[in-house]
Design a protein around this motif. Structure first.
Motif, short mmCIF file in Angstrom:
data_model
loop_
_atom_site.label_atom_id
_atom_site.label_comp_id
_atom_site.label_asym_id
_atom_site.label_seq_id
_atom_site.Cartn_x
_atom_site.Cartn_y
_atom_site.Cartn_z
N ALA A 360 21.76 10.85 -3.58
CA ALA A 360 20.32 10.68 -3.69
C ALA A 360 19.97 9.27 -4.15
O ALA A 360 19.06 8.63 -3.62
N ARG A 361 20.69 8.77 -5.15
CA ARG A 361 20.42 7.41 -5.64
C ARG A 361 20.70 6.38 -4.55
O ARG A 361 20.00 5.37 -4.44
N SER A 362 21.73 6.62 -3.76
CA SER A 362 22.04 5.70 -2.67
C SER A 362 20.94 5.70 -1.62
O SER A 362 20.50 4.64 -1.15
N PHE A 363 20.45 6.88 -1.26
CA PHE A 363 19.38 6.99 -0.26
C PHE A 363 18.07 6.42 -0.78
O PHE A 363 17.23 5.96 0.01
N ALA A 364 17.84 6.47 -2.09
CA ALA A 364 16.58 6.02 -2.68
C ALA A 364 16.49 4.50 -2.80
O ALA A 364 15.41 3.97 -3.08
N GLY A 365 17.59 3.81 -2.62
CA GLY A 365 17.57 2.36 -2.76
C GLY A 365 17.28 1.95 -4.19
O GLY A 365 17.98 2.34 -5.12
N ARG A 366 16.22 1.19 -4.41
CA ARG A 366 15.88 0.70 -5.75
C ARG A 366 14.97 1.66 -6.51
O ARG A 366 14.59 1.38 -7.64
N ARG A 367 14.62 2.77 -5.90
CA ARG A 367 13.76 3.75 -6.59
C ARG A 367 14.55 4.49 -7.66
O ARG A 367 15.76 4.69 -7.55
N GLU A 368 13.85 4.92 -8.72
CA GLU A 368 14.48 5.69 -9.79
C GLU A 368 14.00 7.15 -9.72
O GLU A 368 13.04 7.47 -9.03
N VAL A 392 14.70 14.14 2.57
CA VAL A 392 13.84 14.47 1.42
C VAL A 392 13.70 13.27 0.50
O VAL A 392 12.60 12.93 0.05
N VAL A 393 14.80 12.60 0.21
CA VAL A 393 14.77 11.46 -0.72
C VAL A 393 14.00 10.29 -0.11
O VAL A 393 13.20 9.63 -0.79
N ARG A 394 14.21 10.01 1.15
CA ARG A 394 13.52 8.88 1.78
C ARG A 394 12.01 9.13 1.85
O ARG A 394 11.22 8.20 1.69
N GLN A 395 11.61 10.37 2.10
CA GLN A 395 10.18 10.68 2.09
C GLN A 395 9.59 10.50 0.69
O GLN A 395 8.50 9.97 0.53
N ALA A 396 10.34 10.95 -0.32
CA ALA A 396 9.87 10.80 -1.70
C ALA A 396 9.82 9.33 -2.11
O ALA A 396 8.87 8.90 -2.79
N ALA A 397 10.82 8.56 -1.68
CA ALA A 397 10.87 7.14 -2.04
C ALA A 397 9.72 6.36 -1.43
O ALA A 397 9.32 5.31 -1.95
N ALA A 398 9.17 6.86 -0.34
CA ALA A 398 8.03 6.19 0.29
C ALA A 398 6.73 6.45 -0.48
O ALA A 398 5.72 5.77 -0.24
N ARG A 399 6.77 7.42 -1.41
CA ARG A 399 5.56 7.79 -2.14
C ARG A 399 5.47 7.15 -3.52
O ARG A 399 4.38 7.04 -4.07
N THR A 405 9.14 15.29 -9.66
CA THR A 405 9.14 16.54 -8.90
C THR A 405 7.98 16.63 -7.93
O THR A 405 8.11 17.18 -6.84
N ARG A 406 6.83 16.06 -8.31
CA ARG A 406 5.66 16.18 -7.43
C ARG A 406 5.82 15.36 -6.15
O ARG A 406 5.04 15.54 -5.19
N HIS A 407 6.79 14.47 -6.11
CA HIS A 407 7.02 13.66 -4.91
C HIS A 407 8.02 14.31 -3.95
O HIS A 407 8.17 13.84 -2.82
N LEU A 408 8.69 15.36 -4.40
CA LEU A 408 9.72 16.01 -3.57
C LEU A 408 9.09 17.03 -2.64
O LEU A 408 8.05 17.63 -2.95
N ALA A 409 9.73 17.26 -1.51
CA ALA A 409 9.24 18.25 -0.54
C ALA A 409 9.23 19.64 -1.17
O ALA A 409 10.16 19.99 -1.91
#
Length: 472
Positions: A360-368, A392-399, A405-409
């Motif tokens: 998940a951290r890898s897919f999120a890039g610089r997002r925490e 799921v992570v990439r969609q959340a990272a775009a938000r 939790t509110r950013h997750l599908a």
């Protein structure tokens, strides 16, 4: 088998005849397998039968039998108002409970449609068995609109002397309507696009798993693949869809040949099979080039046979010039199965929970991530495996820069095992949205949604919703 009938035979039919002969199907008698038990209560059956009932009303005065079969060729249902053709079909056992797969009944419309995953028309003497020469069969496969899995077929059978120009078009329309109806009554997920037969390069620096230290389950599978590739064995990497089979195969080859160019040939749409193979087959056997052929258990039968011949013609080498992947090793086509020396299974992500956070951290890039979001990701079972986690992570990272939790599908918080209707999915998503807001509680969610607390609790249990740290 070379026919002595003086009938023009397309290549697909000739290949089907040859398979029928290898299966030992009698050319003069239909001997289909019978089973007294089959699943006739699935969503596929429900929707398919509804479509066929509507079609039957339109064709009520025509000598056409409408059938629904499962993926193994077993006839699940049959509709027809013409007693003459019904009695005739009973004599050749083209009836509910009997399997008309190629392996059992030789070349026929529904068997060919299932084998090649493509609409098929077989008429009169094009049938392998002479007992079926009196019929014309048009069939179209039905694919799961979300996963692309083969569910079964819609088959229309009439007399061979009847007009057949529109029969195949009607079968295709019925199959498409069945998939569309399933989509409407299903979870509301977007329709999976048909495969396009893409071929592209895969480099190690584009594979996040190559830079991560993952769990022992992944490492053991990778080590097994590396050893098999290093010994020159022909390897098939197996596992559920989205688990990372192609990534693991590419990493194993990189270990043995760090500078090797790796090509990945994805499974094509049935109509593109010839062009698909012609596009990348010339790369087989080239120095410092390896090919990963993905999803070979989902290939049309004719394409699998052509692929097996192409791979068998490649001179042996260390490492072998190709790796195969498949969801189910038991479903490998005969010719391809004979080439395989080693089977390596990649465990599903739900059996590797320690891999969720680093991936998940890898897919999120610089997002925490917040602690609650990571707990939610780790608690979910991930039926779509790594592919679903990445989406799921990439969609959340775009938000958000910090993923909560509110950013997750909403699907991440639901453990419901049954297929949700579109309305159920909307209701679940709204409940999850309210429960994942900062400072949320059941009481606040009930107020926002206009429900009682008792109703909210009942819905939470129904959808098996779990939100880490949720206040009561």
């Amino acid at each position: 088998m070379e026919p002595e009938r003086g009938v023009a035979v397309p290549a697909r039919l000739r290949a089907s005849w040859q398979r029928s002969e290898r299966y030992g199907v009698p050319p003069d008698e239909v001997q289909p397998v019978f089973t007294g038990t089959f699943d006739d209560e699935s969503l596929f059956c429900e929707c398919g039968n509804e479509v066929l009932r509507g079609l039957h009303e339109t064709l009520a005065n025509e000598p056409v039998s409408l059938m629904l079969t499962d993926s193994e060729g077993f006839v699940l249902s049959r509709l027809c108002s013409d007693n003459a053709i019904l009695r005739s079909l009973d004599r050749v056992h083209l009836a509910p409970g009997f399997s008309y797969a190629e392996r059992n009944a030789g070349t026929n419309g529904l068997g060919l449609a299932l084998a090649d995953r493509a609409p098929s028309l077989v008429s009169a003497e094009q049938h392998y068995c002479s007992g079926l020469w009196g019929y014309t069969c048009a069939a179209a496969p039905v694919l799961d609109p979300a996963t692309g899995a083969l569910l079964g077929s819609v088959n229309l059978t009439t007399w061979s002397q009847s007009s057949k120009e529109l029969l195949l078009a009607v079968a295709q329309a019925a199959a498409g309507n069945t998939a569309a109806l399933m989509m409407a009554r299903g979870s509301g997920r977007p329709v999976r696009p048909a495969p396009r037969g893409e071929v592209f390069r895969v480099y190690s620096d584009r594979l996040p798993e190559a830079r991560l230290r993952l769990s022992r389950g992944w490492q053991d599978a990778l080590t097994e693949a590396e050893e098999a590739v290093g010994r020159g064995r022909v390897v098939v990497v197996t596992g559920e869809p989205g688990v990372g089979k192609t990534v693991l195969a590419s990493m194993a080859r990189r270990t043995v040949r760090p500078r090797e160019r790796v090509l990945n040939a994805r499974p094509p749409a049935p109509r593109d099979a010839d062009a698909w193979l012609a596009l990348w087959a010339p790369e087989l056997g080239k120095d410092d080039t390896g090919v990963i052929v993905s999803g070979v258990d989902a290939l049309p039968a004719s394409a699998a046979e052509e692929l097996a011949r192409a791979l068998a013609a490649v001179p042996p080498a260390v490492p072998a010039p190709f790796v195969l992947t498949a969801a189910d090793p038991g479903a490998l086509p005969d010719g391809l199965g004979e080439l395989v020396d080693s089977v390596v299974e990649v465990p599903a992500l739900r059996y590797r929970p320690d891999d969720v956070e680093p991936l998940a951290r890898s897919f999120a890039g610089r997002r925490e991530f917040t602690t609650a979001a990571l707990r939610a990701l780790q608690a979910y079972q991930w039926p779509g495996n790594v592919r679903q986690l990445r989406e799921v992570v990439r969609q959340a990272a775009a938000r958000a820069d910090v993923i909560d939790t509110r950013h997750l599908a909403p699907e991440v918080f639901s453990g419901a095992t049954h297929r949700l209707t579109r309305m159920e999915a909307v209701e679940r998503d709204e409940i999850v949205r309210c429960l994942t807001q900062p400072g949320a509680s059941v009481a606040k969610a009930a107020t926002l949604l206009g429900m009682s607390r008792a109703t909210i609790y009942r819905k939470i249990a129904h959808y098996d919703i779990k939100v880490p740290g949720r206040a009561r």
